[in-house]
Design a protein around this motif. Structure first.
Motif, mmCIF file in Angstrom:
data_model
loop_
_atom_site.group_PDB
_atom_site.id
_atom_site.type_symbol
_atom_site.label_atom_id
_atom_site.label_comp_id
_atom_site.label_asym_id
_atom_site.label_seq_id
_atom_site.Cartn_x
_atom_site.Cartn_y
_atom_site.Cartn_z
ATOM 1 N N UNK A 77 71.813 49.361 -18.938
ATOM 2 C CA UNK A 77 72.634 48.598 -19.582
ATOM 3 C C UNK A 77 72.210 47.057 -19.736
ATOM 4 N N UNK A 78 71.356 46.688 -18.612
ATOM 5 C CA UNK A 78 70.901 45.220 -18.767
ATOM 6 C C UNK A 78 69.858 45.049 -19.587
ATOM 7 N N UNK A 79 69.206 46.170 -19.638
ATOM 8 C CA UNK A 79 67.759 46.120 -20.752
ATOM 9 C C UNK A 79 68.403 46.011 -22.219
ATOM 10 N N UNK A 80 69.313 46.730 -22.456
ATOM 11 C CA UNK A 80 69.757 46.578 -23.892
ATOM 12 C C UNK A 80 70.766 45.528 -24.190
ATOM 13 N N UNK A 81 71.569 45.050 -23.178
ATOM 14 C CA UNK A 81 72.746 43.834 -23.589
ATOM 15 C C UNK A 81 72.625 42.732 -22.765
ATOM 16 N N UNK B 161 80.110 37.985 -18.176
ATOM 17 C CA UNK B 161 80.620 36.581 -18.045
ATOM 18 C C UNK B 161 82.007 36.407 -18.028
ATOM 19 N N UNK B 162 82.794 37.086 -18.713
ATOM 20 C CA UNK B 162 84.285 36.936 -19.019
ATOM 21 C C UNK B 162 84.851 37.722 -17.850
ATOM 22 N N UNK B 163 84.604 39.044 -17.460
ATOM 23 C CA UNK B 163 84.969 39.801 -16.328
ATOM 24 C C UNK B 163 84.819 39.002 -15.073
ATOM 25 N N UNK B 164 83.710 38.446 -14.767
ATOM 26 C CA UNK B 164 83.372 37.732 -13.437
ATOM 27 C C UNK B 164 84.131 36.431 -13.294
ATOM 28 N N UNK B 165 84.434 35.774 -14.481
ATOM 29 C CA UNK B 165 85.048 34.615 -14.479
ATOM 30 C C UNK B 165 86.561 34.703 -14.214
ATOM 31 N N UNK B 166 87.188 35.747 -14.812
ATOM 32 C CA UNK B 166 88.253 36.375 -14.595
ATOM 33 C C UNK B 166 88.745 36.659 -13.242
ATOM 34 N N UNK C 226 76.374 32.428 -28.206
ATOM 35 C CA UNK C 226 75.870 32.280 -29.577
ATOM 36 C C UNK C 226 74.791 33.196 -29.950
ATOM 37 N N UNK C 227 74.080 33.480 -29.011
ATOM 38 C CA UNK C 227 72.686 34.068 -29.087
ATOM 39 C C UNK C 227 72.850 35.740 -28.945
ATOM 40 N N UNK C 228 73.968 36.255 -28.512
ATOM 41 C CA UNK C 228 74.136 37.480 -28.425
ATOM 42 C C UNK C 228 74.129 38.219 -29.678
ATOM 43 N N UNK C 229 73.414 39.494 -29.472
ATOM 44 C CA UNK C 229 73.441 40.223 -30.651
ATOM 45 C C UNK C 229 74.727 41.180 -30.995
ATOM 46 N N UNK C 230 74.804 41.800 -32.055
ATOM 47 C CA UNK C 230 75.992 42.527 -32.399
ATOM 48 C C UNK C 230 76.600 43.085 -31.392
ATOM 49 N N UNK C 231 75.866 44.246 -30.956
ATOM 50 C CA UNK C 231 75.984 45.145 -29.627
ATOM 51 C C UNK C 231 76.670 44.491 -28.478
ATOM 52 N N UNK D 247 81.127 42.283 -24.993
ATOM 53 C CA UNK D 247 81.591 41.057 -24.351
ATOM 54 C C UNK D 247 83.221 40.820 -24.856
ATOM 55 N N UNK D 248 83.194 40.987 -26.078
ATOM 56 C CA UNK D 248 84.894 40.794 -26.421
ATOM 57 C C UNK D 248 85.626 41.821 -25.987
ATOM 58 N N UNK D 249 85.163 43.115 -25.823
ATOM 59 C CA UNK D 249 85.801 44.286 -25.203
ATOM 60 C C UNK D 249 86.464 43.827 -23.806
ATOM 61 N N UNK D 250 85.120 43.575 -22.971
ATOM 62 C CA UNK D 250 85.460 43.218 -21.570
ATOM 63 C C UNK D 250 86.347 41.768 -21.520
ATOM 64 N N UNK D 251 86.299 41.089 -22.428
ATOM 65 C CA UNK D 251 87.029 39.816 -22.008
ATOM 66 C C UNK D 251 88.472 40.194 -22.445
#
Length: 187
Positions: A34-38, A44-49, A155-160, A165-169
């Motif tokens: 997963x790290x190699x693709x995303x 970020x958000x799950x760890x902050x929460x 802002x640098x994230x690709x679409x996937x 990120x939005x789903x996990x947030x």
């Protein structure tokens, strides 16, 4: 002098522990692919929460019947402090990873994404940096600096990675709110 050396040694050991924990997470994610693709930014958000939840759960606040904090002298626990530190390291490392991935992507130099990054940097400079340094009552908090690389990293994230990120947030916020309601009902 002993207090200063204890603080320096404790801080160095803390950073070493955080870096080792991040490296362990990185290797685990690397093995899963997963790290190699995303990258690390979707975390970020799950760890902050999670860090906020641990910090709130371990502060030892007591509320009276009206919901007002009865004990004003709230001290943070070591678990809360370390969870926040770990989440901060993940956020900064994820931001650097996202920025490097974007720089390697061969995106055109003048793109809408670059305009958004420059606008965010200008917003940060005028709303965070300049009041902190040149305001009537200048003050500086290290976490104010985190907003710039993390915002640009998002802002640098690709679409996937953006969708993940939005789903996990969404999921992290829903879980946090649900647990808060559950624990609030039990109290």
């Amino acid at each position: 002098m002993a207090d200063l050396s204890a603080m320096v040694v404790g801080g160095a050991l803390g950073w070493l522990g955080a870096v080792l924990a991040i490296l362990g997470l990185w290797f685990a994610l690397r093995l899963s692919g997963r790290l190699s693709t995303q990258g690390l930014m979707p975390w970020f958000f799950p760890t902050q929460v999670a860090a906020a939840a641990v910090s709130m759960a371990t502060t030892g606040r007591s509320f009276d019947a009206s919901g007002i904090v009865a004990d004003v002298s709230v001290t943070a626990s070591w678990a809360g402090e370390w969870s926040i530190r770990l989440a901060s390291v993940i956020a900064l490392w994820g931001a650097v990873d996202a920025i490097v991935r974007w720089l390697r992507s061969q995106e055109p130099a003048f793109s809408l994404r670059l305009v958004l990054m420059l606008a965010f940097a200008l917003l940060w400079a005028t709303q965070v940096a300049s009041p902190a340094w040149w305001g009537r009552h200048p003050s500086f908090q290290s976490y104010w600096v985190y907003a710039l690389p993390v915002g640009i990293g998002l802002l640098c994230l690709d679409r996937l990675a953006t969708q993940q990120t939005l789903r996990w947030f969404r999921d992290a916020q829903a879980l946090f709110c649900g647990l808060s309601l559950l624990l609030g009902g039990l109290a």
